[in-house]
Write an enzyme that holds these catalytic residues in place. Structure first.
Site, PDB file in Angstrom:
ATOM      1  N   ASN A  91       0.949  -1.375  -0.193  1.00  0.00           N
ATOM      2  CA  ASN A  91      -0.374  -0.081  -0.108  1.00  0.00           C
ATOM      3  C   ASN A  91       0.963   1.267   0.288  1.00  0.00           C
ATOM      4  O   ASN A  91       0.920   1.999  -0.333  1.00  0.00           O
ATOM      5  CB  ASN A  91      -1.076  -0.015   1.048  1.00  0.00           C
ATOM      6  N   TYR A 140       5.734   0.360   9.610  1.00  0.00           N
ATOM      7  CA  TYR A 140       4.832   1.112   8.875  1.00  0.00           C
ATOM      8  C   TYR A 140       6.510   2.116   8.432  1.00  0.00           C
ATOM      9  O   TYR A 140       6.680   3.221   7.642  1.00  0.00           O
ATOM     10  CB  TYR A 140       4.671   1.698  10.384  1.00  0.00           C
ATOM     11  N   HIS A 188      -5.196   5.369  17.769  1.00  0.00           N
ATOM     12  CA  HIS A 188      -4.488   6.378  19.052  1.00  0.00           C
ATOM     13  C   HIS A 188      -4.837   6.601  20.124  1.00  0.00           C
ATOM     14  O   HIS A 188      -5.847   6.654  20.195  1.00  0.00           O
ATOM     15  CB  HIS A 188      -4.443   7.683  17.622  1.00  0.00           C
ATOM     16  N   LEU A 189      -4.227   7.346  21.005  1.00  0.00           N
ATOM     17  CA  LEU A 189      -4.482   7.747  22.456  1.00  0.00           C
ATOM     18  C   LEU A 189      -5.104   8.814  22.552  1.00  0.00           C
ATOM     19  O   LEU A 189      -6.146   8.454  23.202  1.00  0.00           O
ATOM     20  CB  LEU A 189      -2.596   7.878  22.665  1.00  0.00           C
ATOM     21  N   ARG A 220       5.088  10.749  23.693  1.00  0.00           N
ATOM     22  CA  ARG A 220       5.435  11.679  22.773  1.00  0.00           C
ATOM     23  C   ARG A 220       5.108  13.230  22.421  1.00  0.00           C
ATOM     24  O   ARG A 220       5.205  14.032  23.183  1.00  0.00           O
ATOM     25  CB  ARG A 220       3.883  10.877  21.881  1.00  0.00           C
TER      26      ARG A 220
HETATM   27  N1  UDP Z   1      -1.156   4.085  23.690  1.00  0.00           N
HETATM   28  C1  UDP Z   1      -1.230   3.845  24.522  1.00  0.00           C
HETATM   29  N2  UDP Z   1      -3.135   3.001  24.667  1.00  0.00           N
HETATM   30  C2  UDP Z   1      -3.692   3.718  23.670  1.00  0.00           C
HETATM   31  C3  UDP Z   1      -2.981   3.861  22.222  1.00  0.00           C
HETATM   32  C4  UDP Z   1      -1.937   4.492  22.129  1.00  0.00           C
HETATM   33  O1  UDP Z   1      -1.617   3.860  26.025  1.00  0.00           O
HETATM   34  O2  UDP Z   1      -5.110   2.504  23.786  1.00  0.00           O
HETATM   35  C5  UDP Z   1       0.405   4.138  23.170  1.00  0.00           C
HETATM   36  C6  UDP Z   1       0.961   3.549  22.677  1.00  0.00           C
HETATM   37  O3  UDP Z   1       1.517   3.267  22.999  1.00  0.00           O
HETATM   38  C7  UDP Z   1       2.255   5.068  22.360  1.00  0.00           C
HETATM   39  C8  UDP Z   1       1.504   6.411  22.875  1.00  0.00           C
HETATM   40  O4  UDP Z   1       0.238   6.183  23.648  1.00  0.00           O
HETATM   41  O5  UDP Z   1       3.454   4.993  23.092  1.00  0.00           O
HETATM   42  C9  UDP Z   1       0.895   7.185  21.690  1.00  0.00           C
HETATM   43  O6  UDP Z   1       0.328   5.682  20.370  1.00  0.00           O
HETATM   44  P1  UDP Z   1      -0.213   6.339  19.245  1.00  0.00           P
HETATM   45  O7  UDP Z   1      -1.364   5.317  18.640  1.00  0.00           O
HETATM   46  O8  UDP Z   1      -1.295   7.344  18.935  1.00  0.00           O
HETATM   47  O9  UDP Z   1       0.792   7.165  18.005  1.00  0.00           O
HETATM   48  P2  UDP Z   1       2.057   7.057  17.600  1.00  0.00           P
HETATM   49  O10 UDP Z   1       3.079   7.075  18.515  1.00  0.00           O
HETATM   50  O11 UDP Z   1       1.742   5.281  17.890  1.00  0.00           O
HETATM   51  O12 UDP Z   1       2.269   7.225  15.962  1.00  0.00           O
END
Ligand code: UDP
Length: 324
Positions: A91, A140, A188-189, A220
Site C-alpha cells: 500500500n 510502517y 491512537h492515544l 510523544r
Molecule cells: N497508547 C496507549 N494506549 C492506547 C493508544 C496508544 O498506551 O490506547 C500509547 C502508545 O503505546 C504510544 C502512545 O500512546 O506509546 C502514542 O500512541 P499513538 O498510537 O497515539 O501514536 P504513535 O506514537 O504510535 O504514532
C-alpha cells in the site's frame, strides 16, 4: 492553483482540504474511503479510487491539470504493520510509486509527502532533528523511509520537487468541531483517552509501564492537526522556489508521556479517565520529540497550538459530539 489531495477524506487530509479551499485553491480529493469519510471533504470534489489502481490514476491526471500533489494516503498503524508487513509495503510503497509514475507522465513536478517520526526508531536523543539517524523499528516507518529515498532519487533523475513532512503525533481537531479524528478501530492515544472519558470504550489500556522515561510510559510530541495543515500549504509554496527533495520534522518540541496526556484529558473533560496497565505494544519507541527548527526557519512555520490542554480541548469538542 489546483491541488490534488490524495487521502483528503482522512483525518489530516480533511483539515488540509478545508485550509486550502479557504485560501482560494481549487482542490480535488482522491481517496479510497477505507479509513476516510466522504462527509469530511466539504464541497471539494471527491474521486473515489485507490493508488494501487494505475488506471484510476491515469484517468484522474487526464481529467485535471494539477500544479501540485499532496499525498497522505497510507496505512498508518504501527502494530498492524508488524503483523502484516506485505500489506503495508504494498500500500505505502507500491501505491506511491504508482502515483509518482502518473505524476511524471502528466508532467506534474511538485509533491508534498506525509512522512512520520517513525522513520527514526529507537533513540536516546531528547530531541530529534532531521540529521538524526533513521532506523525504523516497524514496517510502517520503514515504508515511509523507503518513499523518502525514492523521492530523493526522483529529484536527481527526473527533477521532481518534493517535501516530506515527518509528522510527530497529529492531534486535536478543527475548533469548529465538525471534522476530526475518526478511525475504526481507533488505535491512537488521545481519541482513546477521550472515548474512555465518555464511558464509550471501557478502561483505557496503557501500553507499557517500564519504558526508560520519567514515569515509565512512552513520551510523544503532540502537534495540532491544523498546524500540520498549515505546514503542507507552506510546503507547496516552498517548492515554487526550491528544487530537490526536502525533509522537515513537524512537532511542538515538547514531549508528554501517556500518563501526562491522561492527566491533561482529565483536566479538560472534568472526568476521571479509567485506565488499566497492559504490556508494551509491538513497535513502539520510548521517546519521540521533534526539533522543528528547520521548518520554522525555512517554511516560516510556527505552530499556533502549543499547549497540550488546548490541543486536547479541540479534540474533546469533536469527540464529545460523536455517536460511536
Ligand atoms: N497508547 C496507549 N494506549 C492506547 C493508544 C496508544 O498506551 O490506547 C500509547 C502508545 O503505546 C504510544 C502512545 O500512546 O506509546 C502514542 O500512541 P499513538 O498510537 O497515539 O501514536 P504513535 O506514537 O504510535 O504514532
Amino acid at each position: 492553483m489546483k491541488v490534488l489531495v490524495c487521502g483528503g477524506a482522512g483525518y489530516i487530509g480533511s483539515h488540509l482540504v478545508r485550509l486550502l479551499a479557504s485560501k482560494g485553491c481549487q482542490v480535488v480529493v482522491f481517496d479510497n474511503l477505507l479509513t476516510g469519510h466522504r462527509e469530511a471533504v466539504g464541497d471539494a470534489p471527491l474521486i473515489e479510487g485507490d493508488l494501487l489502481d494505475p488506471d484510476a490514476l491515469r484517468t484522474l491526471f487526464a481529467a485535471h491539470r494539477f500544479d501540485a500533489v499532496v499525498h497522505l494516503c497510507a496505512l498508518s498503524e504501527v502494530g498492524a504493520s508488524v503483523t502484516d508487513p506485505y500489506r503495508y509495503y504494498q500500500n505505502n510503497v507500491t501505491g506511491t510509486l504508482n502515483l509518482l509514475d502518473a505524476m511524471r507522465t502528466a508532467d506534474v513536478d511538485k509533491l508534498v509527502f506525509s512522512s512520520t517520526a517513525a522513520v527514526y526508531g529507537y533513540t536516546n536523543a531528547t530531541i530529534i532533528d532531521e540529521h538524526h539517524p533513521t532506523q525504523p523499528i516497524n514496517p510502517y516507518g520503514a515504508s515511509k523511509l523507503m518513499v523518502e529515498r525514492i523521492l530523493s532519487d526522483a529529484a536527481a533523475a527526473y527533477g521532481l520537487r518534493s517535501v516530506a513532512l515527518r509528522y510527530f503525533n497529529a492531534a486535536g481537531a478543527d475548533p469548529a468541531g465538525d471534522i476530526g479524528e475518526s478511525h475504526h478501530p481507533e488505535t491512537h492515544l488521545i481519541p482513546n483517552v477521550l472515548r474512555s472519558a465518555l464511558g464509550r470504550s471501557g478502561a483505557l489500556k496503557i501500553f507499557g509501564d517500564d519504558y526508560p522515561t520519567p514515569d515509565g510510559t512512552c513520551v510523544r510530541d503532540y502537534i495540532h492537526v491544523n498546524d500540520l495543515a498549515i505546514a503542507h500549504q507552506k510546503a507547496i509554496d516552498f517548492m515554487v522556489d526550491h528544487a530537490g527533495a526536502e525533509v522537515f520534522n513537524l512537532g511542538n518540541g515538547q514531549g508528554f508521556s501517556v500518563s501526562e496526556v491522561i492527566a491533561a484529558a482529565a483536566r479538560v473533560t472534568g472526568s476521571d479517565i479509567p485506565f488499566e496497565w497492559s504490556p508494551r505494544r509491538a513497535g513502539d519507541a520510548p521517546v519521540l520529540v521533534a526539533s522543528s527548527i528547520k521548518a520554522r526557519k525555512q517554511l516560516d512555520w510556527h505552530p499556533e497550538f502549543v499547549d497540550i490542554d488546548g490541543i486536547i480541548a479541540t479534540a474533546w469538542r469533536w469527540h464529545s459530539h460523536q455517536r460511536y
